[in-house]
Each structure stands twice: as C-alpha cells, then as structure tokens.
Write a protein that holds these residues in place. Structure first.
Motif, PDB file in Angstrom:
ATOM      1  N   THR A  71       0.782  -1.193   0.052  1.00 21.18           N
ATOM      2  CA  THR A  71      -0.154   0.022   0.114  1.00 21.18           C
ATOM      3  C   THR A  71       0.741   1.368   0.103  1.00 21.18           C
ATOM      4  O   THR A  71       0.559   2.240  -0.604  1.00 21.18           O
ATOM      5  N   TYR A  72       1.898   1.295   0.816  1.00 18.19           N
ATOM      6  CA  TYR A  72       2.885   2.515   0.925  1.00 18.19           C
ATOM      7  C   TYR A  72       3.433   2.528  -0.564  1.00 18.19           C
ATOM      8  O   TYR A  72       3.752   3.770  -1.090  1.00 18.19           O
ATOM      9  N   GLY A  73       4.192   1.369  -0.960  1.00 17.39           N
ATOM     10  CA  GLY A  73       4.790   1.480  -2.339  1.00 17.39           C
ATOM     11  C   GLY A  73       4.013   2.072  -3.474  1.00 17.39           C
ATOM     12  O   GLY A  73       4.301   2.865  -4.175  1.00 17.39           O
ATOM     13  N   PHE A  74       2.919   1.242  -3.638  1.00 20.23           N
ATOM     14  CA  PHE A  74       1.900   1.630  -4.777  1.00 20.23           C
ATOM     15  C   PHE A  74       1.324   2.920  -4.746  1.00 20.23           C
ATOM     16  O   PHE A  74       1.524   3.819  -5.474  1.00 20.23           O
ATOM     17  N   THR A  75       0.936   3.631  -3.579  1.00 25.17           N
ATOM     18  CA  THR A  75       0.408   4.798  -3.578  1.00 25.17           C
ATOM     19  C   THR A  75       1.449   5.701  -3.677  1.00 25.17           C
ATOM     20  O   THR A  75       1.149   6.836  -4.582  1.00 25.17           O
ATOM     21  N   MET A 130      -7.384   2.214  -5.269  1.00 27.17           N
ATOM     22  CA  MET A 130      -6.012   3.095  -4.938  1.00 27.17           C
ATOM     23  C   MET A 130      -5.567   3.228  -6.424  1.00 27.17           C
ATOM     24  O   MET A 130      -4.594   4.107  -6.771  1.00 27.17           O
ATOM     25  N   GLY A 131      -6.015   2.507  -7.478  1.00 29.70           N
ATOM     26  CA  GLY A 131      -5.545   2.798  -8.861  1.00 29.70           C
ATOM     27  C   GLY A 131      -4.997   1.461  -9.380  1.00 29.70           C
ATOM     28  O   GLY A 131      -4.687   1.610 -10.604  1.00 29.70           O
ATOM     29  N   ALA A 132      -5.098   0.194  -8.983  1.00 29.82           N
ATOM     30  CA  ALA A 132      -4.608  -0.843  -9.752  1.00 29.82           C
ATOM     31  C   ALA A 132      -5.587  -1.374 -10.761  1.00 29.82           C
ATOM     32  O   ALA A 132      -6.712  -1.012 -10.549  1.00 29.82           O
ATOM     33  N   ASP A 133      -5.095  -1.774 -11.918  1.00 28.72           N
ATOM     34  CA  ASP A 133      -6.031  -2.306 -12.984  1.00 28.72           C
ATOM     35  C   ASP A 133      -6.353  -3.739 -13.053  1.00 28.72           C
ATOM     36  O   ASP A 133      -7.000  -4.410 -13.547  1.00 28.72           O
ATOM     37  N   CYS A 134      -5.059  -4.543 -12.552  1.00 26.24           N
ATOM     38  CA  CYS A 134      -5.079  -5.988 -12.520  1.00 26.24           C
ATOM     39  C   CYS A 134      -4.217  -6.281 -11.153  1.00 26.24           C
ATOM     40  O   CYS A 134      -3.476  -5.494 -10.479  1.00 26.24           O
ATOM     41  N   ILE A 135      -4.462  -7.499 -10.938  1.00 23.92           N
ATOM     42  CA  ILE A 135      -3.490  -8.149  -9.623  1.00 23.92           C
ATOM     43  C   ILE A 135      -2.934  -9.456 -10.137  1.00 23.92           C
ATOM     44  O   ILE A 135      -3.563 -10.120 -11.033  1.00 23.92           O
TER      45      ILE A 135
END
Ligand SMILES: Cc1cc2nc3c(=O)[nH]c(=O)nc-3n(C[C@H](O)[C@H](O)[C@H](O)COP(=O)(O)O)c2cc1C
Length: 519
Positions: free
Chosen positions: A354-358, A393-398
């Motif tokens: 969560t910290y890295g992605f944001t 948060m903005g992810a399009d795929c996992i």
C-alpha cells in the motif's frame, strides 16, 4: 563364532536400543565437534534439534489461532483451498475479526446494489472480469493485449517451481482466461501448454541471454516469433522480497533439464547479478523498452518494488517529455514472496504494497500519465476485499504468486529454498512432484481464479458499480486510530485515483484485443 552368534541372539530388543544409544552418546561426546548442545547433553540434545525442526508444523496444526500466522493465516489459506476445490468457502456465525482493529479495511456498500441489466455479460458468466485497460493501447503497440482476467499468475520461474506445478498453472490459466508470468527462469516447455504468457526476464536474461550473460535482442525476437502465446514482456527491476539482490536458485534445484533451459551448470547455485547489464539508468531503460516493443510488436512493462522515489520521478518526467514509456508497471509489495531470499532483505528492504503503490501512483497521477499505464499490483492481494482496496487505489489488475501455489496444493511449509517442498510445488525432486495431478491441479487454479472474480464482482455490485475499475479511494475506509476512528483512503494517502475510462462490460467483452483465447 557360533557362541558369538548365540550371544548376539540372546540380546533382547531393548538391549539393542541401549547399544544404539550408547553409540550415539559416544559419537556425541568424542567424535562430533559441531554441536555444543549434543556434546554437553548427549542423546537428549538430539531431541531439541528434532523438536525445533517440527516446531513450525506443530504450531501450524495445533497452536496458532486462525488469524495468527504469516504470511497467510489459516482462514486465508482455507478460503483459497475451498475456493479452488469449489467447496463451501463461506464463514458461519459472523466475522471472527476485530473490525475496530487498527488498519482494518471496509468496503462501503451502496444503499441499493448495482443490478445487472438483462443480457449483461455477467448474467451469462458471473466470473467474466477482464481488465478495463488495454496493455499497449496508448503506445499503439502492434499487438495490444487486454487481459481477460483481472487476477493472474505472478512471476515464478520453472526452477523455483517444479515442472508439474508450472504445467498446472499454465493449463489452469488457459481454463479461466488468465495469463501466466514466466518468472525470470525463461520460457520452459511447461509454460507452453495453452495459456497466455507474459515473458519476464531479470538480470540473468535466461532465455534471451548472450554467451557473456548480456541481453540478446535477436533471441528475444526469435522467442516471440516462435511463441504466439507470449502477449507481453516484463522487465524485472526488482521484487519486494529482495530488491537489489539478484535471483538465487540453489544448486540442489539445478537439474540437467533446467541447466539446459537456462544455459547454466548442473548442481551449482545460479546467482543472477543484482543489476542489469542492458541498461544502467532511466533513459537507457526507456530505450530498451521502446526497442523491445518495436522489434517484437508486444507491449513492454516493468516490475519493481518501491523504496526511494527519485528514479520513479525521473521515469515519469521522461515519459511526459518523450511521449513514450512502459505499457504496464507491476508494483510488488515488500511483503511479497520468493523462492529464496535472505531474511534481512525479505523482512526489511522495500515498502509494503500500500505504501509503495500509492507513492508511485501519485507520481504518475501528478504528471497526468495514469491513462497510459496499466498498473498491476502484487503482494498478498489474492483476496477479493484486498483487491477492492487495490483497485480503489489505482490498480488495474493483480498478480498472485503464493495464492496460486496454494490453489495447486502448497501447504505453506516455507521450504521453497531447500528443494524439499512436501507438496511438490517448489522442488525439482521427481518423486515429490509426482504427487501433483496436473489436470486436477489446473482445474483448481482455474476454479480459484473464477471464484475470486465472482466474489470480487459481487463486492463491486454491492458497492454500486459494474466493474471494479470504478472503485474510488473513498469507497474504502480504514481504521486509523483512536482519535480519528476511521477514514477514507483519500485522506489517508493524500490523493484521489484518476477515473478509468469504462463504458460497459459488453464493450470489454467485444474487444478484439481481449486475451484468454486459443492462439
Ligand atoms: C516461489 C516464488 C518464485 C518467485 N519468482 C519470482 C521471479 O522469478 N521474478 C519475480 O519478479 N518475482 C518472483 N516472485 C515474486 C512473485 O512474483 C510476487 O511478486 C510476490 O510473491 C508477491 O505476490 P504474492 O503475495 O501473491 O505471493 C516469486 C515468488 C515465489 C513465491
């Protein structure tokens, strides 16, 4: 001679045990020098080592409570096992979580849920859930690709995983329209069983390697030409479990077949260097991305774990200036898995997801670049509510690695680095992997992905949306602390996600770039 045999014959069974223990005691005291405990406490000292070795299993089966273990607790593992087997994966009597606990996450439901109109693609297939963005669409690559599944198999190479496991994963993704990331060990025959493939390479360039260990564009082109299953290329910069440390494949796992695929020696540890030879700075990375895309026609992306942000900012600046750049960015969390890594790296280097992605998403958002990139998240996201948070948060795929392993039988023994994986998933032992029934396990992976997508769609509908790309930061709330109670993600992370262009599920269904179809 006969009297000696008679004497031996007369020794009772417990006498033999005493003789054996005496020999062990003599060895412990006089001959072995490595273990102080065995020397000081002969015989009983061995008990300590034995108990210590079975401690993890004892705690897992008898001691740990349902939510206690890491990386994945019993409830999480059981949900994956039950989903993969299409068994009852429900919970009775209500949640066993403390929902007032710090960092507990809530998905905000709409007063009236989204209702599927007649003829909607999800009325025919409740598991249909493709990516809302096309990879390579913005950069006009020759072969753009829309993943037909928002959950896919993360990078794990043949080598860290067994042939039977890789084959099960590949056949599994084919059955549910997902893609399969090769991991950095190259494209093996077991990756070519029908599923869409993302070819991934790291600093070892396995599969696209020159004799002196550099990147070979010629081999890359041949590989892509000969294998239409490859839908995109991923350049690995780092992974959450060991950023800045090259891949480690223990010699115990290097069989003849593996050595041939990778171009390395049998039985010797394969240590990929920590840095790439093909580029050493951001402009050179960008050039390599463009060259591979140009030569192969495929979308090209990067995978990285996040720590310092300066080079991500440089990348975004360059993308803005040049109009070029990666087609997708995979952000791996520090909680991510690995086949083998030093604990100091796995525990401490790089930020949690969560910290890295944001942090990274904000950089690209501020530059107005998010519509050019498909953001892929990995790091224990293979659970529908966690995925809802990631999408908000903005992810399009996992991408999922260990969750996919569990769906095909991994029991979280955490011995991937020893070649002794009891489930046959992360080992090269022929005997251990013989236990994997490929048709059955591939069904399990497919069923886990389908169940995941169905439940994720149900959460999406409960929140009033047709597709998870419509989740916004404030649809998710997180317990912050005692004064502030809980807060929407926008306030917690300080940004609002950019809107993803989406008109309808039908449009995604009709898209000519939609993957998951036979080649
Ligand atoms: C056995 C194993 C092998 C892996 N191999 C690679 C690899 O070759 N390249 C890479 O970038 N990540 C590798 N990873 C990391 C995963 O792709 C993924 O990013 C990470 O485990 C987070 O996903 P998860 O939490 O769903 O496992 C590996 C992970 C595991 C468990």
């Amino acid at each position: 001679m006969e009297s000696l045999l008679d004497f031996l014959d007369d020794i009772p069974w417990w006498g033999w045990i005493l003789v054996f223990l005496l020999l062990v005691a003599i060895r412990d005291i006089f001959f072995q020098k490595a273990h102080t405990i065995s020397h000081n406490f002969p015989i009983v000292g061995h008990l300590r080592y034995w108990l210590e070795s079975i401690g993890p299993e004892m705690r897992q089966y008898f001691v740990a409570n349902n939510r206690e273990e890491l990386p994945f607790n019993r409830i999480e593992r059981s949900w994956i096992y039950a989903s993969a087997k299409k068994e009852n994966n429900y919970e009775g009597f209500g949640t066993d979580r403390d929902i007032y606990a710090h960092q507990h996450v809530f998905v905000k439901n709409a007063m009236i849920a989204y209702q599927l109109p007649e003829g909607h693609p999800n009325t025919k297939d409740p598991c249909f859930l493709p990516c809302a963005k096309v990879i390579g669409g913005y950069n006009k690559r020759k072969k753009p690709y829309r993943p037909a599944s928002i959950i896919n198999v993360s990078a794990m190479s043949f080598g860290s995983l067994s042939a039977a496991a890789v084959e099960s994963l590949n056949k599994g993704v084919e059955k549910c329209g997902a893609y399969h990331n090769t991991g950095e060990g190259g494209l093996s025959p077991y990756h070519k069983k029908g599923g869409d493939v993302i070819f991934h390479f790291g600093t070892g360039y396995f599969g696209v390697r020159t004799r002196d260990g550099n990147f070979s564009m010629e081999k890359m082109k041949i590989l892509v030409d000969e294998n239409p299953c490859i839908k995109a290329v991923e350049i690995k910069l780092s992974q959450g479990a060991k950023p800045g440390k090259g891949g480690v494949l223990p010699g115990a796992k290097i069989t003849h077949e593996l050595a041939e695929i990778r171009g390395v020696e049998v039985g010797k540890d394969v240590i990929s260097p920590p840095t790439h030879k093909a580029f050493s700075n951001i402009p050179e990375l960008l050039e390599l991305i463009e060259n591979i895309a140009e030569e192969t026609g495929l979308p090209v992306g990067i995978k990285g774990a996040v720590g310092k942000l300066e080079q991500w900012e440089e990348l975004a600046n360059l993308m803005k200036k040049s109009g070029k750049g990666p087609d997708f960015i995979t952000i791996d969390g520090g909680e991510g898995g690995t086949g083998a890594a030093p604990p100091s790296f796995a525990d401490h280097v790089s930020l949690p997801w969560t910290y890295g992605f944001t942090s990274v998403y904000k950089i690209f958002k501020d530059m107005g670049l998010t519509d050019r990139i498909v953001f892929i998240g990995s790091g224990k996201l293979g659970f529908p509510a966690k995925a809802a948070m990631a999408f908000a948060m903005g992810a399009d795929c996992i991408n999922v690695a260990r969750e996919a392993m569990m769906s095909i039988g991994c029991i979280q023994a955490q011995v991937c680095h020893t070649n002794r994986c009891p489930s046959g998933v992360a080992t090269q032992s022929k005997w251990l992997q013989k236990g994997i029934n490929v048709p059955l396990k591939s069904d399990r992976l497919a069923q886990y992905f389908k169940t995941f997508r169905k439940e994720f769609m149900e959460i999406t509908h409960a929140a009033g949306y047709e597709h998870p790309c419509q989740f916004k930061m404030n649809d998710i709330q997180v317990n912050v602390d005692d004064d502030y109670l809980s807060s929407g993600l926008e306030a917690v992370y300080g940004y609002q996600k950019d809107e993803v262009t989406f008109s309808s599920m039908q449009e995604l269904y009709d898209c000519s770039y939609l993957g998951g179809k036979p080649n």
